[in-house]
Write a protein that holds these residues in place. Structure first.
Motif, PDB file in Angstrom:
ATOM      1  N   GLU A 193      -2.720   8.648 -12.419  1.00  0.00           N
ATOM      2  CA  GLU A 193      -2.621   7.193 -12.337  1.00  0.00           C
ATOM      3  C   GLU A 193      -3.980   6.561 -12.042  1.00  0.00           C
ATOM      4  O   GLU A 193      -4.798   7.115 -11.315  1.00  0.00           O
ATOM      5  CB  GLU A 193      -1.638   6.779 -11.245  1.00  0.00           C
ATOM      6  CG  GLU A 193      -0.211   7.261 -11.479  1.00  0.00           C
ATOM      7  CD  GLU A 193       0.372   6.717 -12.772  1.00  0.00           C
ATOM      8  OE1 GLU A 193       0.430   5.496 -12.925  1.00  0.00           O
ATOM      9  OE2 GLU A 193       0.763   7.540 -13.626  1.00  0.00           O
TER      10      GLU A 193
ATOM     11  N   SER B  28      -3.948  -1.599 -10.009  1.00  0.00           N
ATOM     12  CA  SER B  28      -2.561  -2.025 -10.127  1.00  0.00           C
ATOM     13  C   SER B  28      -2.494  -3.293 -10.973  1.00  0.00           C
ATOM     14  O   SER B  28      -3.002  -4.338 -10.576  1.00  0.00           O
ATOM     15  CB  SER B  28      -1.959  -2.280  -8.743  1.00  0.00           C
ATOM     16  OG  SER B  28      -0.651  -2.806  -8.853  1.00  0.00           O
TER      17      SER B  28
ATOM     18  N   THR C 201       0.833  -0.744 -14.537  1.00  0.00           N
ATOM     19  CA  THR C 201       1.693  -0.386 -13.411  1.00  0.00           C
ATOM     20  C   THR C 201       3.113  -0.901 -13.596  1.00  0.00           C
ATOM     21  O   THR C 201       4.082  -0.209 -13.289  1.00  0.00           O
ATOM     22  CB  THR C 201       1.125  -0.965 -12.104  1.00  0.00           C
ATOM     23  OG1 THR C 201      -0.231  -0.545 -11.951  1.00  0.00           O
ATOM     24  CG2 THR C 201       1.940  -0.520 -10.904  1.00  0.00           C
ATOM     25  N   ARG C 202       3.221  -2.136 -14.101  1.00  0.00           N
ATOM     26  CA  ARG C 202       4.531  -2.780 -14.209  1.00  0.00           C
ATOM     27  C   ARG C 202       4.504  -3.732 -15.402  1.00  0.00           C
ATOM     28  O   ARG C 202       3.490  -4.371 -15.677  1.00  0.00           O
ATOM     29  CB  ARG C 202       4.841  -3.557 -12.932  1.00  0.00           C
ATOM     30  CG  ARG C 202       6.227  -4.169 -12.842  1.00  0.00           C
ATOM     31  CD  ARG C 202       6.406  -4.906 -11.512  1.00  0.00           C
ATOM     32  NE  ARG C 202       6.200  -4.015 -10.374  1.00  0.00           N
ATOM     33  CZ  ARG C 202       5.110  -4.007  -9.616  1.00  0.00           C
ATOM     34  NH1 ARG C 202       4.111  -4.853  -9.868  1.00  0.00           N
ATOM     35  NH2 ARG C 202       5.003  -3.171  -8.610  1.00  0.00           N
TER      36      ARG C 202
ATOM     37  N   PRO D  74       5.898   3.732 -15.271  1.00  0.00           N
ATOM     38  CA  PRO D  74       5.701   2.314 -14.993  1.00  0.00           C
ATOM     39  C   PRO D  74       7.046   1.591 -15.002  1.00  0.00           C
ATOM     40  O   PRO D  74       7.935   1.924 -15.800  1.00  0.00           O
ATOM     41  CB  PRO D  74       4.804   1.836 -16.141  1.00  0.00           C
ATOM     42  CG  PRO D  74       4.153   3.072 -16.648  1.00  0.00           C
ATOM     43  CD  PRO D  74       5.146   4.182 -16.451  1.00  0.00           C
TER      44      PRO D  74
ATOM     45  N   ASN E 156      -4.174  -6.496  -6.248  1.00  0.00           N
ATOM     46  CA  ASN E 156      -3.168  -6.355  -7.297  1.00  0.00           C
ATOM     47  C   ASN E 156      -3.423  -7.422  -8.353  1.00  0.00           C
ATOM     48  O   ASN E 156      -3.699  -8.579  -8.026  1.00  0.00           O
ATOM     49  CB  ASN E 156      -1.759  -6.522  -6.724  1.00  0.00           C
ATOM     50  CG  ASN E 156      -1.406  -5.429  -5.737  1.00  0.00           C
ATOM     51  OD1 ASN E 156      -1.532  -4.254  -6.039  1.00  0.00           O
ATOM     52  ND2 ASN E 156      -0.972  -5.810  -4.540  1.00  0.00           N
TER      53      ASN E 156
END
Length: 248
Positions: free
Chosen positions: A74, A78, A104-105, A147, A194
């Motif tokens: 990873e 983020s 990440t998302r 993710p 983030n």
């Protein structure tokens, strides 16, 4: 790298595991693996397991788990991608490649100019489809954490969520053709930063959406002097961020 399979259950060294029907088909019919051949399993919780084929036939494929390896691929960066939904092939491409790039998302959003409109039922089916794309991308690129992809919501609801969760170190960006600043104008990030990145649909954000996004504290961003298509914008931005602040 050995063939990799996602197995969303507990994996224990020394145990015999039967692969899912989908993985069994891929192992036997696509990869044409044989008894004794090495493979890798991961369950999305971190790390991976070396294993080998114990028995493979038309009805089932079983493997023996040989060892656990605490391998983390990873990025330290983020990034949450809020991508306006677009036609199926483009959206699939964005999700697949953003996973490879280390996202990440992923938060699918709908905006005023989205040409795709999904009912609740269709949205649920698309979410399951996107989850499969994420799994396949992780199998291919070597990631051992999946993710997260979230249910489809509106741009407005997503901005409200971001405002409620935002900390003083976080950075929120909106790609805009009206922006004058590039990533090279952003100061060095702290370790706990983030990033949230909003990408519009084929027709871009409306002026009202851009104004609301700016009022929510988003930084307007432009990559170079050229206008990027929606399927290029997120991927180019994520790659640039990884080069500047991530693991490139």
């Amino acid at each position: 790298m050995h063939a990799r399979f996602y197995h969303p259950e507990e994996i224990i060294v020394g145990k015999i595991i039967e692969l899912s029907a989908e993985n069994k088909h891929h192992a036997a019919r696509v990869l044409r693996l044989k008894n004794g051949e090495p493979i890798t399993l991961f369950n999305g919780l971190g790390g991976e397991f070396s294993a080998h084929i114990a028995a493979i036939n038309k009805s089932s494929t079983t493997v023996i788990i040989d060892a656990y390896h605490d391998i983390d691929r990873e990025s330290q960066l983020s990034i949450e991608l809020a991508q306006a939904i677009c036609v199926n092939e483009k959206m699939d491409w964005i999700i697949q490649k953003s996973v490879e790039l280390g996202i990440t998302r992923i938060q699918p959003i709908f905006t005023a100019r989205c040409i795709v409109h999904l009912s609740d039922e269709r949205s649920s089916r698309r979410l399951q489809h996107w989850k499969k794309i994420i799994i396949s991308a992780c199998e291919q690129c070597g990631r051992n954490h999946l993710p997260q992809i979230l249910p489809l919501i509106s741009l407005w609801d997503w901005m409200s969520q971001q405002k409620a969760m935002r900390s003083e170190h976080d950075l929120h960006f909106m790609l805009s053709t009206n922006a004058t600043e590039g990533l090279n104008n952003i100061p060095t990030l702290s370790a706990d930063t983030n990033i949230a990145l909003a990408i519009g649909p084929e027709g871009g954000f409306t002026p009202e959406e851009e104004t609301a996004t700016l009022h929510s504290g988003f930084i307007p961003l432009r990559l170079g002097k050229r206008i990027l298509r929606t399927e290029s914008a997120a991927l180019a931005t994520i790659a640039a961020m990884q080069a500047l602040w991530g693991d490139y």
